[in-house]
Design an enzyme around this catalytic site. Structure first.
Site, PDB file in Angstrom:
ATOM      1  CG  ASP A 355      -2.069  -1.050   1.026  1.00  0.00           C
ATOM      2  OD1 ASP A 355      -2.553  -1.203  -0.108  1.00  0.00           O
ATOM      3  OD2 ASP A 355      -2.420  -1.709   2.002  1.00  0.00           O
ATOM      4  CB  ALA A 356       3.888   2.391   1.708  1.00  0.00           C
ATOM      5  CB  VAL A 440      -5.213   1.459   1.214  1.00  0.00           C
ATOM      6  CG1 VAL A 440      -4.591   1.194  -0.148  1.00  0.00           C
ATOM      7  CG2 VAL A 440      -4.207   2.145   2.129  1.00  0.00           C
ATOM      8  CE1 TYR A 443      -8.513  -4.416   7.112  1.00  0.00           C
ATOM      9  CE2 TYR A 443      -8.629  -5.571   5.014  1.00  0.00           C
ATOM     10  CZ  TYR A 443      -8.677  -5.585   6.392  1.00  0.00           C
ATOM     11  OH  TYR A 443      -8.891  -6.764   7.051  1.00  0.00           O
ATOM     12  CG  HIS A 502      -3.631  -6.599   7.200  1.00  0.00           C
ATOM     13  ND1 HIS A 502      -4.081  -5.635   6.338  1.00  0.00           N
ATOM     14  CD2 HIS A 502      -4.702  -7.343   7.517  1.00  0.00           C
ATOM     15  CE1 HIS A 502      -5.376  -5.785   6.148  1.00  0.00           C
ATOM     16  NE2 HIS A 502      -5.786  -6.826   6.856  1.00  0.00           N
ATOM     17  CG  HIS A 662      -8.550 -10.233   9.055  1.00  0.00           C
ATOM     18  ND1 HIS A 662      -8.902  -8.939   8.816  1.00  0.00           N
ATOM     19  CD2 HIS A 662      -9.642 -10.798   9.635  1.00  0.00           C
ATOM     20  CE1 HIS A 662     -10.143  -8.728   9.217  1.00  0.00           C
ATOM     21  NE2 HIS A 662     -10.614  -9.847   9.717  1.00  0.00           N
TER      22      HIS A 662
END
Lengths: 712, 712
Positions: A355-356, A440, A443, A502, A662
């Site tokens: 995501d970054a 994002v 999430y 994650h 998760h």
């Protein structure tokens, strides 16, 4: 009209119809109209801000680029050969190029500001460039981007155009309509493709998947399953459509909306009376020159960042004994995320987000909600970023900072009935929290840097928001054949919450009383006693192992082979001779179990260990590589660390990865209660003694007098 | 006068002198005089209480014995043959004997109270007895105590008399004086001996070690090292004195006192402005009939307990969809602690404390400090316990309960710039905390049961208080020969913080929608894809393994072989067919690494796994056995579990052990900042959907108006 012409006609028809359709939307109340949607998709909407930031000037060498400076960069670049003659180009990031670390360390308030430079990542005619723009000299240096694979972080414009690209495809529009979905109800997401081989080679791609937002703001719960549109991000063209899930019904909208305004009034239920953190004398921190935070014994520099979200720099602690300001951490930030989904089927296998580097953790951080994201006493900081055309824009209230008193205890002791002495001494625990929340797509990541008065820094990641779910024909588990595996949990009729992980990797440039530090694993081992030595057969012994090179510092945590992880200053000891240090204290976490040869795990190889230590290298900041998008994983933290460079008594960077497995459950539907995990940076013989020994307790006379607002 | 007579003289002289000496103490300011000390050592001091509890009556079958009931028990026992003719006896505990679980489950408010019974543990003429006293029938039943080793929890009187016993020894008094310590400055602790073989067999013992409190309230930092007095707890006689550390200087008092009143005024430093949790409309919970707590969707029964500290019973959650009150946990409490120190030398090897069963976790819980142990909005509950002679006494403010808002987020979502829809929905997180703080001599344990509105229960243990330290001749690490190992950290001149572990084992009788439950390990495994199945080589798969018998449910946590741990009701599913359940969610923890054949580890064998599951058995509540003191470890959770009884679809009890390795550091001197760890009980498909979907956000208009007290 032959088939080909018919398709062209359809294409044109739908393309044209699209424009009209936007005027006809039937969105649920409070959702923006599609006209508004179009507008909102433009990040250059006039800022509704308390501060336009146009007059901001930098004060500190680490201050982010100001609105004015970003404009300067744009002006300078527009004269540069690379851009001057280009019809189109995109600036993927314009960020401060931080001055060399020794210069920053030397710099003191009052000194002239160090020369301001910007690092610009640009794509021009299909080529990525990294440039340095010297704002004083008005010079541009173009750097080699190297032979590494991968592309820069998507721009918001990339993302927006990708979501609209499918509408140009008649095939896409037809299948949507055939599924009974109105085109105007579509909400589409640009998904990073990862890298799996030839299919992803040599062009910049996104996979677009769509949802219907009919009758709910929570379109994520209404996936159009199995439909994936491969889009070329540079040409904005549809490359390929995979359309597999036509037999899968779209889940119902009922009970998916989470907005307060969409609740039936009689179903809303306040569970508790108002409760609030109150400080009538105001907060105890100050923010000097927009970015320099001073609180209790702490001082640090805080700034929003388009990629990392939040960057903490030059964290220093004022020693309670000497009054001296002591270095703790030069720089800390969220370096990369890795979010692999655990479904190998066509519409899902590629979902292994970073995501970054792919989306921009800061770019995706939306304004925080005062009173709810942060308590009433919070201070807010805006982000100033650049759009793809180089124009600056402001993301308001992107970071908040507040003092927290959670009713917890800093330290305590009562004398027990054993000694019978009457003593009860307790000190309340008050901390300072720096928070951001990145959304994002579905999430939400809440990242907290919590500073304690005793020198501890707690770094906490909270996960909330909405699951990425998969459509399924099943409405009940009793319909699922015994041999069939769903890759997740049936959350509601026709919806599966797919299992995923994650990982959030933090860059922690620790400078414990100076830059040259050593990483020591203090291993706790069972030691057998020798015959006759003791009635005890065994005890635990702490054995200190200095990590000489990078490979010594690749750590997989083990409950049955535990260690403490110290970053010490080998040149400095306490009065009684212990090396001063900070330790990294893991808490609950998860480790990636994917095959190391899996191409996703190669890209996410920075999660192969929970801790790594590298020598400081200005170019090694992004754990997945600078150009993570579609990268092949040859420029990750794992690669750097394999060089096995010396790290003893050097300027070192510690990397810590916080993980979550998760397995979704029904409580996560339609929006998930926050799940958190954290780790600590904790002083270990850094102070001569408890640094909060001499703080006073709370006294009733100091606490505020409050009345309910109704009676005020 | 021969030597023997001389010793007798010395003994008499010192015994007599002792009485006088108490009038002559020179304690630092604010410390009680020794006359007060003597008084304080008597737990029957007149209660300085807001509530004397003499008129309390029980309302609920699980309500603890009242003052009146304890007096009744004493009266009934005084007529019983066992006590009637005994010159001396001690009642080690008088506790409610809870009615059979099915009766409690059937009982409803308004029903007549179930027959009240007490369980009494008594020692009469050197024999331990367990008795049931029927308060209605006024009948006493004497139970077999079995052939197990071990003795009951020490009484406060045991502890007090043990600490005074050494003073009757001339040898003891002489060595104290020879070390330059005034006898009146001594503070001694009664240390449980553990069990290491013959030396501890067939008599009830304590080892007494002493400190000087000259010039500091923090006598723990001034150990008289190497002096251990073995005392017979029944006869109060000194059995043996081990006097080894005469060459070890006593550490200085300077900088050890932690009391606010002892601080030099100019050194006190308030780091933050006043901050407070405020609820002008009052708390949202009610406490009915003294023990029944109702808050948000939760209801539970709360009571202090002499051994466990706090017991939570009948925790139920009101389903937000159906309004039905659903069972979650029948009973939860701290069952046992295990605190082995890691020093095998003579004065230290035996330190392997089991604080609940040896000292009484509740007996050692002192009144909480309002405003500092708990926030201003806290509610307090008193404990009513019985002394060794059966007289009831009140421990005021032993438990607190408060609502917490820590600025955290219950759930949130913002729509990102990708979709461009304007949504930010955030709900603040408010919880209910139940807290106690036990001060087992030097150490303080803060135990929190935190209830969340989303159904989660977080159980947190905080460690603070004062280290148990060891005297050493060294003042600096540079004096320590390279080959010498200190068993800990040099914290200050002449003081070593000895490495130790803390294990806290919780009893969790989960009743998920009823008593018959099943324990399921949901194992997360890496699954390879087959050739051509997917571009992915691997993904993680969740595999459900039902634990059929106890051994299936002995769990050692593994980061690289992770599982979720579900307690499900196999007879009940959600609407879409998932079994309803709760999961145990570990966080940071530590595992015991001692040799399994070590006699301390045999006694602490309940820490051999992090999770165990046993079938409900009323007699299996104390993980180390009912009589833990000097036990040999033949009646622990580990023994019970080895029977490997069936646990599938049965009334089951989950046991979770939270662990800490503690390598002390200088920050822990002279009093340690709180270190915490926790685990969660979390709904997993227990609800059809997020149970806090429909709670409103905070609005400014609802929050209080506060002014600083100075301006009020």
């Amino acid at each position: 009209m032959d088939t080909r012409n018919f398709l062209r006609f359809l294409f044109l028809f739908f393309s044209g119809a699209l424009v009209l359709l936007y005027a006809w939307v039937h969105l649920p109340s409070d959702l923006p109209s599609s006209a508004e949607l179009l507008l909102l998709k433009n990040p250059f909407k006039p800022p509704r801000l308390r501060n336009s930031h146009v007059s901001d000037v930098p004060h500190h060498p680490l201050d982010p680029l100001t609105v004015r400076e970003i404009n300067q960069v744009r002006t300078i670049l527009s004269c540069h050969a690379l851009f001057k003659f280009s019809v189109s180009y995109a600036l993927h990031s314009i960020e401060l190029e931080e001055p060399e670390k020794p210069l920053v360390l030397q710099w003191k308030k009052g000194d002239p500001l160090l020369p301001r430079k910007a690092t610009v990542v640009a794509r021009v005619r299909g080529v990525s460039h990294v440039l340095t723009v010297d704002l004083t000299a008005r010079e541009v240096t173009v750097h080699e981007t190297g032979s590494h694979s991968g592309y820069p972080t998507m721009t918001i414009e990339d993302m927006t155009s990708a979501t609209w690209a499918p509408f140009a495809s008649a095939e896409f529009n037809r299948t949507i309509i055939q599924r009974g979905v109105d085109l105007t109800d579509l909400a589409c997401l640009p998904l990073s493709t990862g890298w799996y081989g030839k299919a992803e080679a040599s062009r910049r791609l996104a996979k677009v998947q769509c949802y219907t937002m009919k009758d709910t703001a929570n379109f994520y719960m209404r996936p159009i399953e199995g439909l994936t549109v491969l889009v070329d991000l540079d040409t904005k063209q549809v490359v390929e459509i995979s359309d597999k899930g036509r037999n899968i019904p779209i889940a119902k909208a009922a009970n998916t909306d989470y907005r307060f305004s969409a609740m039936e009034f009689n179903k809303v239920k306040a569970l508790v009376n108002p409760i609030s953190l109150e400080q009538p004398k105001g907060p105890s921190f100050t923010v000097e020159d927009n970015h320099l935070v001073k609180w209790a014994n702490w001082e640090f520099h805080l700034k929003p960042d388009a990629r990392a979200g939040v960057i903490i720099s030059r964290a220093q602690f004022r020693d309670p004994d000497t009054g001296e300001l002591r270095d703790v951490m030069y720089k800390g930030f969220t370096s990369e995320l890795f979010v692999p989904y655990m479904d190998p089927t066509e519409a899902w296998y590629f979902k292994t987000y970073m995501d970054a580097g792919e989306y921009g953790f800061g770019l995706q951080s939306m304004p925080l909600d005062p009173l709810n994201d942060c308590p009433r006493n919070a201070y807010y900081m805006d982000g100033v970023f650049a759009a793809a055309d180089g124009k600056p824009y402001v993301r308001s209230n992107m970071v908040c900072m507040f003092e927290r008193y959670a009713g917890d205890v800093g330290w305590r002791h009562s004398e027990s009935p054993i000694t019978g002495i009457k003593i009860t001494e307790v000190r309340p625990k008050v901390t300072l929290v720096v928070r951001m929340a990145a959304s994002v797509a579905n999430y939400d990541y809440i990242v907290d840097w919590e500073f304690q008065t005793d020198g501890l820094i707690k770094i906490k990641v909270g996960l909330s928001g909405i699951l990425m779910v998969k459509g399924t024909p099943y409405e009940n588990m009793n319909q699922v054949p015994a041999q069939e595996y769903l890759y997740g949990t049936l959350l509601s009729e026709n919806i599966i919450g797919v299992i995923h992980d994650h990982y959030v990797t933090f860059y922690l440039d620790m400078d414990v009383d100076g830059s040259d530090n050593t990483f020591v694993k203090v291993n706790i081992q069972s030691q057998k006693t020798s015959q006759g030595e003791s009635p005890r057969r065994s005890y635990l012994k702490a054995k200190r192992n200095v990590a000489k090179t990078e490979k010594d510092a690749q750590v997989k945590l083990k409950l049955y082979d535990p260690s403490e992880f110290h970053v010490i200053n080998p040149s400095k000891t306490t009065r009684v001779g212990n090396p001063v240090g900070y330790k990294v204290v893991p808490s609950g976490t998860a480790a990636s179990l994917l095959d190391l040869e899996d191409s996703s795990q190669k890209r996410g190889a920075f999660t192969n260990n929970q801790i790594w230590v590298t020598p400081y290298n200005k170019s090694e900041q992004w754990a997945g590589g600078l150009f993570v998008y579609q990268s092949q994983g040859e420029d990750t933290l794992a690669t750097w660390s394999e060089r096995d460079r010396p790290i003893e008594n050097k300027d070192i960077v510690v990397w810590y990865t916080l993980g979550f497995h998760h397995i979704p459950c029904q409580e996560d539907f339609p929006i998930m209660p926050t799940v958190s995990s954290s780790f600590d940076l904790k002083p270990v013989n850094f102070f001569e003694s408890n640094p909060i020994l001499r703080v006073p307790p709370n006294f009733e006379k100091d606490l505020p007098v409050c009345v309910s607002s109704a009676s005020a």
